[in-house]
Design a protein around this motif. Structure first.
Motif, short mmCIF file in Angstrom:
data_model
loop_
_atom_site.label_atom_id
_atom_site.label_comp_id
_atom_site.label_asym_id
_atom_site.label_seq_id
_atom_site.Cartn_x
_atom_site.Cartn_y
_atom_site.Cartn_z
N ALA A 71 19.31 1.62 19.77
CA ALA A 71 18.39 0.55 19.38
C ALA A 71 17.52 0.99 18.21
O ALA A 71 16.59 1.76 18.37
CB ALA A 71 17.53 0.15 20.57
N ARG A 72 17.86 0.50 17.03
CA ARG A 72 17.09 0.80 15.82
C ARG A 72 16.50 -0.49 15.29
O ARG A 72 17.16 -1.23 14.57
CB ARG A 72 17.98 1.46 14.77
CG ARG A 72 18.46 2.83 15.17
CD ARG A 72 19.31 3.47 14.07
NE ARG A 72 19.68 4.80 14.44
CZ ARG A 72 18.96 5.88 14.16
NH1 ARG A 72 17.85 5.77 13.48
NH2 ARG A 72 19.37 7.07 14.54
N VAL A 73 15.27 -0.74 15.69
CA VAL A 73 14.55 -1.93 15.25
C VAL A 73 13.17 -1.49 14.79
O VAL A 73 12.65 -0.47 15.28
CB VAL A 73 14.43 -2.98 16.39
CG1 VAL A 73 15.78 -3.56 16.74
CG2 VAL A 73 13.78 -2.40 17.62
N PRO A 74 12.55 -2.22 13.86
CA PRO A 74 11.21 -1.84 13.44
C PRO A 74 10.25 -1.86 14.64
O PRO A 74 10.29 -2.78 15.46
CB PRO A 74 10.83 -2.92 12.42
CG PRO A 74 12.13 -3.48 11.96
CD PRO A 74 13.06 -3.39 13.13
N HIS A 75 9.43 -0.81 14.74
CA HIS A 75 8.47 -0.74 15.84
C HIS A 75 7.27 0.11 15.44
O HIS A 75 7.35 0.91 14.52
CB HIS A 75 9.13 -0.19 17.12
CG HIS A 75 9.79 1.15 16.95
ND1 HIS A 75 11.04 1.31 16.39
CD2 HIS A 75 9.36 2.39 17.27
CE1 HIS A 75 11.36 2.59 16.38
NE2 HIS A 75 10.36 3.27 16.90
N VAL A 76 6.17 -0.13 16.15
CA VAL A 76 4.92 0.58 15.90
C VAL A 76 4.41 1.11 17.24
O VAL A 76 4.32 0.35 18.21
CB VAL A 76 3.86 -0.34 15.26
CG1 VAL A 76 2.55 0.39 15.04
CG2 VAL A 76 4.37 -0.94 13.96
N VAL B 149 4.44 0.29 22.72
CA VAL B 149 5.11 0.14 21.44
C VAL B 149 5.28 -1.36 21.16
O VAL B 149 5.54 -2.15 22.08
CB VAL B 149 6.48 0.89 21.41
CG1 VAL B 149 7.47 0.30 22.38
CG2 VAL B 149 7.07 0.91 20.01
N ALA B 150 5.08 -1.74 19.91
CA ALA B 150 5.29 -3.11 19.47
C ALA B 150 6.63 -3.14 18.74
O ALA B 150 6.77 -2.54 17.67
CB ALA B 150 4.17 -3.56 18.54
N VAL B 151 7.62 -3.80 19.32
CA VAL B 151 8.93 -3.95 18.68
C VAL B 151 8.82 -5.22 17.82
O VAL B 151 8.62 -6.31 18.34
CB VAL B 151 10.06 -4.07 19.71
CG1 VAL B 151 11.41 -4.23 19.01
CG2 VAL B 151 10.08 -2.86 20.65
N VAL B 152 8.92 -5.04 16.51
CA VAL B 152 8.67 -6.13 15.56
C VAL B 152 10.00 -6.73 15.12
O VAL B 152 10.76 -6.10 14.39
CB VAL B 152 7.87 -5.59 14.34
CG1 VAL B 152 7.57 -6.71 13.36
CG2 VAL B 152 6.59 -4.92 14.80
N PHE B 153 10.27 -7.95 15.58
CA PHE B 153 11.53 -8.60 15.26
C PHE B 153 11.51 -9.28 13.89
O PHE B 153 12.57 -9.55 13.33
CB PHE B 153 11.91 -9.60 16.35
CG PHE B 153 12.34 -8.93 17.62
CD1 PHE B 153 13.61 -8.43 17.76
CD2 PHE B 153 11.45 -8.78 18.66
CE1 PHE B 153 14.01 -7.79 18.92
CE2 PHE B 153 11.83 -8.14 19.83
CZ PHE B 153 13.11 -7.64 19.96
N ALA B 154 10.34 -9.62 13.38
CA ALA B 154 10.22 -10.26 12.08
C ALA B 154 9.41 -9.34 11.17
O ALA B 154 8.21 -9.48 11.05
CB ALA B 154 9.56 -11.62 12.20
#
Length: 163
Positions: free
Chosen positions: A58-63, A71-76
């Motif tokens: 799982a490689r998605v933008p996150h903070v 963790v905030a997984v940022v889809f947009a």
């Protein structure tokens, strides 16, 4: 006359309250040197505790929160004040499993108190039921400092909203 520019990139490692290094990577970082506001958007793999429901690597933008508890997984990505393409600012909030029992008197709702960096502008957003899927919009572009509270737990993070 020939003009030149120098771009200096540096990485930092912060520590959590337990003294362990907070998650970092050499990925996109948005920061304001004048105010110290930094939103470190990572694009590497999600940690094992946050990848339930994702398949493969799982490689998605996150903070990550400053303590590493959420963790905030940022889809947009990037987040925007106005989304002209019809999409929205979808964020999946994933909290690390607590080693202590949550406070039974604390509401499960994820309460986000966001302050626009360098101003007194403050807004509150809520995610019913606690960390999970959400649409989080902010009234102005800029760096927002988020104070996150859920089930007796707290963490903080910075998120940048583009115009």
């Amino acid at each position: 006359m020939l003009a030149s520019s120098v771009v200096l990139l540096a990485g930092c490692t912060t520590t959590t309250s337990g003294g362990a290094a907070a998650p970092t990577s050499a990925t996109a970082t948005t920061a304001s040197a004048a105010t110290g506001c930094a939103a470190r958007v990572e694009t590497g793999s999600l940690p094992d505790w946050a990848d339930a429901g994702f398949s493969g690597d799982a490689r998605v933008p996150h903070v990550f929160g400053a303590k590493g508890d959420i963790v905030a997984v940022v889809f947009a990505h990037p987040l925007r004040q106005h989304r002209k393409d019809g999409s929205n600012n979808k964020i999946l909030w994933v909290a690390r499993a607590a080693t202590t029992s949550p406070d039974p008197s604390a509401p499960a709702t994820l309460v986000i108190t966001a302050t626009l960096d360098g101003t007194d502008t403050r807004v509150t957003r809520e995610v019913a039921g606690g960390p999970g899927p959400s649409i989080i919009d902010m009234p102005q572009p800029g760096c927002w400092r988020l104070d996150l509270r859920w089930s007796g737990h707290t963490d903080t993070m910075d998120l940048v909203y583009a115009p």
